[in-house]
Design an enzyme around this catalytic site. Sequence first.
Site, PDB file in Angstrom:
ATOM      1  N   HIS A 267      40.669  67.260 -43.131  1.00 32.96           N
ATOM      2  CA  HIS A 267      41.829  66.404 -43.369  1.00 32.96           C
ATOM      3  C   HIS A 267      43.079  67.273 -43.361  1.00 32.96           C
ATOM      4  O   HIS A 267      43.077  68.368 -43.930  1.00 32.96           O
ATOM      5  CB  HIS A 267      41.688  65.687 -44.718  1.00 32.96           C
ATOM      6  CG  HIS A 267      42.612  64.525 -44.874  1.00 32.96           C
ATOM      7  ND1 HIS A 267      43.951  64.679 -45.150  1.00 32.96           N
ATOM      8  CD2 HIS A 267      42.399  63.184 -44.795  1.00 32.96           C
ATOM      9  CE1 HIS A 267      44.522  63.494 -45.222  1.00 32.96           C
ATOM     10  NE2 HIS A 267      43.604  62.578 -45.017  1.00 32.96           N
ATOM     11  N   ARG A 290      51.696  60.084 -44.574  1.00 34.57           N
ATOM     12  CA  ARG A 290      52.270  60.216 -43.237  1.00 34.57           C
ATOM     13  C   ARG A 290      52.449  58.856 -42.589  1.00 34.57           C
ATOM     14  O   ARG A 290      53.409  58.630 -41.844  1.00 34.57           O
ATOM     15  CB  ARG A 290      51.384  61.126 -42.386  1.00 34.57           C
ATOM     16  CG  ARG A 290      51.139  62.477 -43.043  1.00 34.57           C
ATOM     17  CD  ARG A 290      50.473  63.485 -42.116  1.00 34.57           C
ATOM     18  NE  ARG A 290      49.228  63.030 -41.536  1.00 34.57           N
ATOM     19  CZ  ARG A 290      48.063  62.992 -42.185  1.00 34.57           C
ATOM     20  NH1 ARG A 290      48.001  63.360 -43.460  1.00 34.57           N
ATOM     21  NH2 ARG A 290      46.963  62.585 -41.575  1.00 34.57           N
TER      22      ARG A 290
END
Length: 340
Positions: A267, A290
């Site tokens: 990740h 994000r």
Amino acid sequence: HREDRMSRHEPAHVIVVGGGLAGLSAAIEAARARAKVTIIEKEPDLGGNSAKATSGINACGTRVQKASGVDDDARFFERDTHVSAKGGTSDMACVAMLSSKGAEGIHWLMDELGVPLTALSQLGGHARKRTHRVPPRDDGTPVPVGYTIMAMARAAAAGIEGIEVKTSCTLRRLLPADGLGPGSGMEVAGIEYQDEAGAVHELRSDAVVITTGGFGFDASVGSLMEQYRPDLLGVPTTNGSFADGSGIKVGKELGANLVDMDKVQLHPTAFIDPKDPGNHTKYLGPEALRGSGGILLDQKGNRFINELDLRSVVSNKILEHCDPYVGPDGTTYRPWSWCV
């Protein structure tokens, strides 16, 4: 006819090993099919990594999407999944199942457990808004979706008389049916487990469901990580310490086939504790950061990547482009970036 038929049969006994969302979902569905269910969980509480999930659940063709005017169907979800599976290792049947049945899973969580998955986001690797989340509180405070789902799943399981939960109990081995041993194409007839006091028990059943999760935390000598992805030894993890692959090992001992064991995902974002930057465990910096507009900056303040690209692409770019983290004592750690 079904009710009459079920009433004339002794309930089957189903053992579910692992108390995350997969395990509780299996237990609830088995109990509603009139089975007696025993959940075995090695931690003191149910939840596992499911309770730590923060970004949401992807599905297409849901009524939430339709109400929001999102044009999405299985064709687009399949395409995005195949593109994300770099190396061409997608299982076509699994991708089709995920794409075509994901909406049913979302609706099950909403209708059966009462989880309000009514907020939509478009996160990395997806061409449509299909990540379903719990909406924020009235003051804008985010609501952790995994924790919320697990709280409601625990409550649902607790309200079903046919489900028994045994926590702080560790699976030791699967019991083969009489006359069958490891590697013989066996039928599983139950489990052996150890309780919190150290006593060992055998528990017979008609079926055993293994939902114990992965092995991302364990980097010890002889671990599955050392065996299948030695290049990732020493890489920090957001997994809980319970993600040690113990269920996988137990299944393998009895002859279970393992697939894609080298497919360990990195990740891109997790939070560094400046007081303990070398800690093996990190708090996840979720995809939603994000997806909600967060951008990644290098040590010079420059943006260097499309934050919604594939996780593998974003992760590799951080490793290639950014400087190592240097602690107050001069110790050097892995490359890092700002997320603002």
